[in-house]
Design an enzyme around this catalytic site. Structure first.
Site, PDB file in Angstrom:
ATOM      1  N   GLU A 143      18.757  -1.090  -0.080  1.00 57.70           N
ATOM      2  CA  GLU A 143      17.755  -0.079  -0.462  1.00 57.70           C
ATOM      3  C   GLU A 143      16.813  -0.589  -1.556  1.00 57.70           C
ATOM      4  OE1 GLU A 143      17.741   1.894   1.705  1.00 57.70           O
ATOM      5  OE2 GLU A 143      19.795   1.930   2.398  1.00 57.70           O
ATOM      6  N   GLY A 144      16.487  -1.863  -1.487  1.00 61.67           N
ATOM      7  CA  GLY A 144      15.648  -2.492  -2.498  1.00 61.67           C
ATOM      8  C   GLY A 144      16.518  -3.097  -3.569  1.00 61.67           C
TER       9      GLY A 144
END
Length: 597
Positions: free
Chosen positions: A442-443
């Site tokens: 998620e980053g």
């Protein structure tokens, strides 16, 4: 062997009732009757399901893992039944719109239950976590037809959602996405071709259908991020009456062999069959604005990854504490007999570190969730906008600091267990293996740091951060007015000054991107460390008031006070240690020629 897990209901209720306050929710549509008793009942019931049905599957699911057989993903024993218990009880739609079958409860309640699910079984909890993000994305960006056809089933959990972003050549740099979406002859749909990797819960048999939200390019799309569109691609096509139709041309080609979360199927997904037929997909939102739309789901997932780390931190603490109570080894200073290792100062230091970090991030994550509620439901537009700025500021910090600290806590949990922590008979090693992904997906946390520093602080000249620092100073004043906790106020004030110093340096040097980028991670960790102290300072004030009234019969509030004091003395000083890295410039990072690395 599975460790005992009990949901931290009392501490969750403490944050919601004492640090956030339920009075802000009384006027929210659908939750007029929300009070402390109802919140406690909701979380107690979530804790019951988590401890009785989900937690016992954590170790067995890790050992058994997922298997791909004849194109079908087989989940570990008991997972389908545990997921159905979850959905049949209505947990999947806890904060989803009432008009689509959800319960419409606040995000702060949903976040608290998410922590419970992840603490019980992180691999299983990933399925509803992603479905919640898919629901929010469709509710905000899907047209009426897509919402009518897909939202009810996503909310109920009969169908699950996925986020299909990464490709072999396009991980964090989504501008390189190459998956293609060709308009169908009818003009009502598209045909998708390509491959996505690292798709969490990309295929399984727990739900009747899987709704893939896929980034892809249309033939005439511009290059880079501006040419990406978002498509809904169901595993099974859905008929006009809502019934399932034929199988779509979307397939799981392989499962990743991972360090952890073995019970979560991480898939390589292919769009298009061997006959050249593409997978049927439907445009979500506007053409070439897919990445903008996807950020709705991504930001929801980023906050929940932080919550996930907090859940694992809690489980690490419970397991390490239980072991420390039972493991007899060594003598205390001045003692003559062997004692449980809980009696040794260094073991207590490790346990208190896990406890303090977890409680600090729990409070910050729930406060951030409360701002999400205000951003959606506050009656005043300016209040909604201000709340959204807080959400934007806190989200990368919650994701990155909570997940980094969860990895540190899991490592300390192994250390408390000693040699038994390094073998797989206990869960200590599994918890570290599972949560190690949290700082990556998620980053990555480096991307979160860049987002926090460049977009959330420097872009508005530090105004949103300064407003938060002003609130922290109010807590400082309250702490310093009480002789028992005045030392906590002094330490917190020093932390505010240090973060201001770093912020000033970055604002003065923001024209040099290398300065900001090299400082981003230590700066975000510095801010996160201070934010955690802020929340525990607030907790200390509440605890002092209760103790003064003589209302701490079981020692809960006394423990809160000591946890806050430990954080201020042992963890908050890290704030000052980050300053040389923040203000040290980027010269050394660029000094070595690439050929000499």
């Amino acid at each position: 062997m599975s460790i005992y897990y009990k949901a931290p209901v009392r501490d969750l209720c403490f944050v919601i009732e004492e640090l956030i306050g339920l009075q802000d929710y009384v006027g929210m549509e659908g939750v007029e009757e929300l009070d402390a008793e109802l919140v406690s009942a909701i979380l107690e019931e979530a804790g019951r399901l988590a401890s009785e049905e989900w937690a016992p599957l954590n170790s067995s699911g890790d050992r058994q893992g997922c298997v791909l057989e004849n194109g079908q993903v087989k989940l570990p024993d008991g997972f389908i039944e545990a997921y159905k218990s979850f959905t049949e009880a209505g947990w999947n739609g806890i904060n989803a719109p009432v008009e689509h079958g959800g319960q419409g409860l606040p995000e702060v309640i949903a976040s608290a239950t998410q922590e419970i699910w992840h603490g019980a079984n992180m691999a299983l909890a990933l399925a509803p976590m992603l479905s919640a993000g898919a629901t929010e994305l469709l509710a905000q960006h899907g047209d009426t037809e897509l919402q009518q056809r897909y939202l009810d089933k996503l909310v109920s959990g009969e169908w699950t959602g996925t986020m299909d972003l990464s490709e072999p050549q396009a991980g964090s740099d989504l501008g390189q996405v190459a998956a293609r979406a060709l308009p169908d002859e009818t003009g009502d749909s598209y045909r998708l071709f390509g491959q996505k990797i690292f798709i969490t819960w990309g295929d399984h048999q727990a739900a009747e259908n899987i709704i893939h939200l896929v980034l892809a390019r249309t033939p005439d799309a511009p290059a880079g991020h501006r040419g990406i569109s978002l498509f809904l691609v169901p595993k099974f096509l859905v008929n006009a009456d809502g019934s399932l139709g034929e199988r779509n041309a979307v397939f799981c080609d392989s499962l990743e062999h991972k360090v952890g979360i073995h019970a979560s199927p991480t898939c390589t997904i292919r769009y298009g069959d061997n006959q050249g037929n593409g997978a049927v997909g439907y445009l979500v939102g506007e053409l070439n604005r897919g990445l903008n739309h996807m950020f709705t789901m991504m930001n929801e997932a980023r906050h929940k990854v932080g919550v996930q780390g907090i859940g694992i931190g809690e489980r690490v603490y419970q397991g390490a504490l239980a072991f420390a109570r039972e493991r007899v080894q060594g003598r205390r200073p001045g003692g003559k007999e062997s004692v449980p290792i809980l009696g040794h100062p260094d073991v207590r230091r490790m346990l208190m570190t896990i406890r303090a970090q977890t409680e600090a991030m729990r409070a910050l994550a729930l406060v951030s969730a409360a701002y999400q509620d205000k951003a959606l439901h506050a009656s005043d537009s300016e209040e909604r906008a201000a709340a959204q700025r807080r959400v934007d500021l806190f989200t990368p910090v919650v994701k990155a600091v909570a997940s980094d600290w969860a990895v540190d806590s899991a490592s300390l949990g192994i250390q408390v267990h000693g040699g038994m922590g390094f073998v797989e008979e206990l869960e200590a090693a599994q918890l570290w293996r599972d949560v190690r992904i949290a700082p990556i997906y998620e980053g990555t946390n480096g991307i979160q740091a860049q987002d926090f520093t460049l977009r959330k602080v420097l872009k508005d000249s530090g105004e949103t951060l300064e407003a938060v620092l002003g609130e922290i100073e109010q807590v400082v004043a309250e702490l310093r007015a009480d002789s028992v906790v005045s030392d906590l106020g002094a330490r917190l004030k020093e932390g505010v000054g240090t973060v201001r110093e770093s912020t000033r340096y970055l604002l003065e040097n923001q024209e040099d991107p290398f300065v900001s980028l090299s400082a981003a991670t230590p700066y975000m960790m510095q801010a996160g460390c201070l934010f955690g102290a802020w929340q525990l300072g607030r907790a200390a004030l509440v605890a002092r008031a209760v103790i003064e009234r003589g209302g701490d019969g079981d020692g809960f509030y006394t423990a809160k006070l000591h946890t806050a004091r430990f954080y201020m003395r042992h963890i908050l000083p890290r704030v000052h240690a980050y300053t040389p890295a923040v203000c040290g410039g980027s010269d050394e990072l660029e000094a070595i020629e690439e050929r000499h690395w």
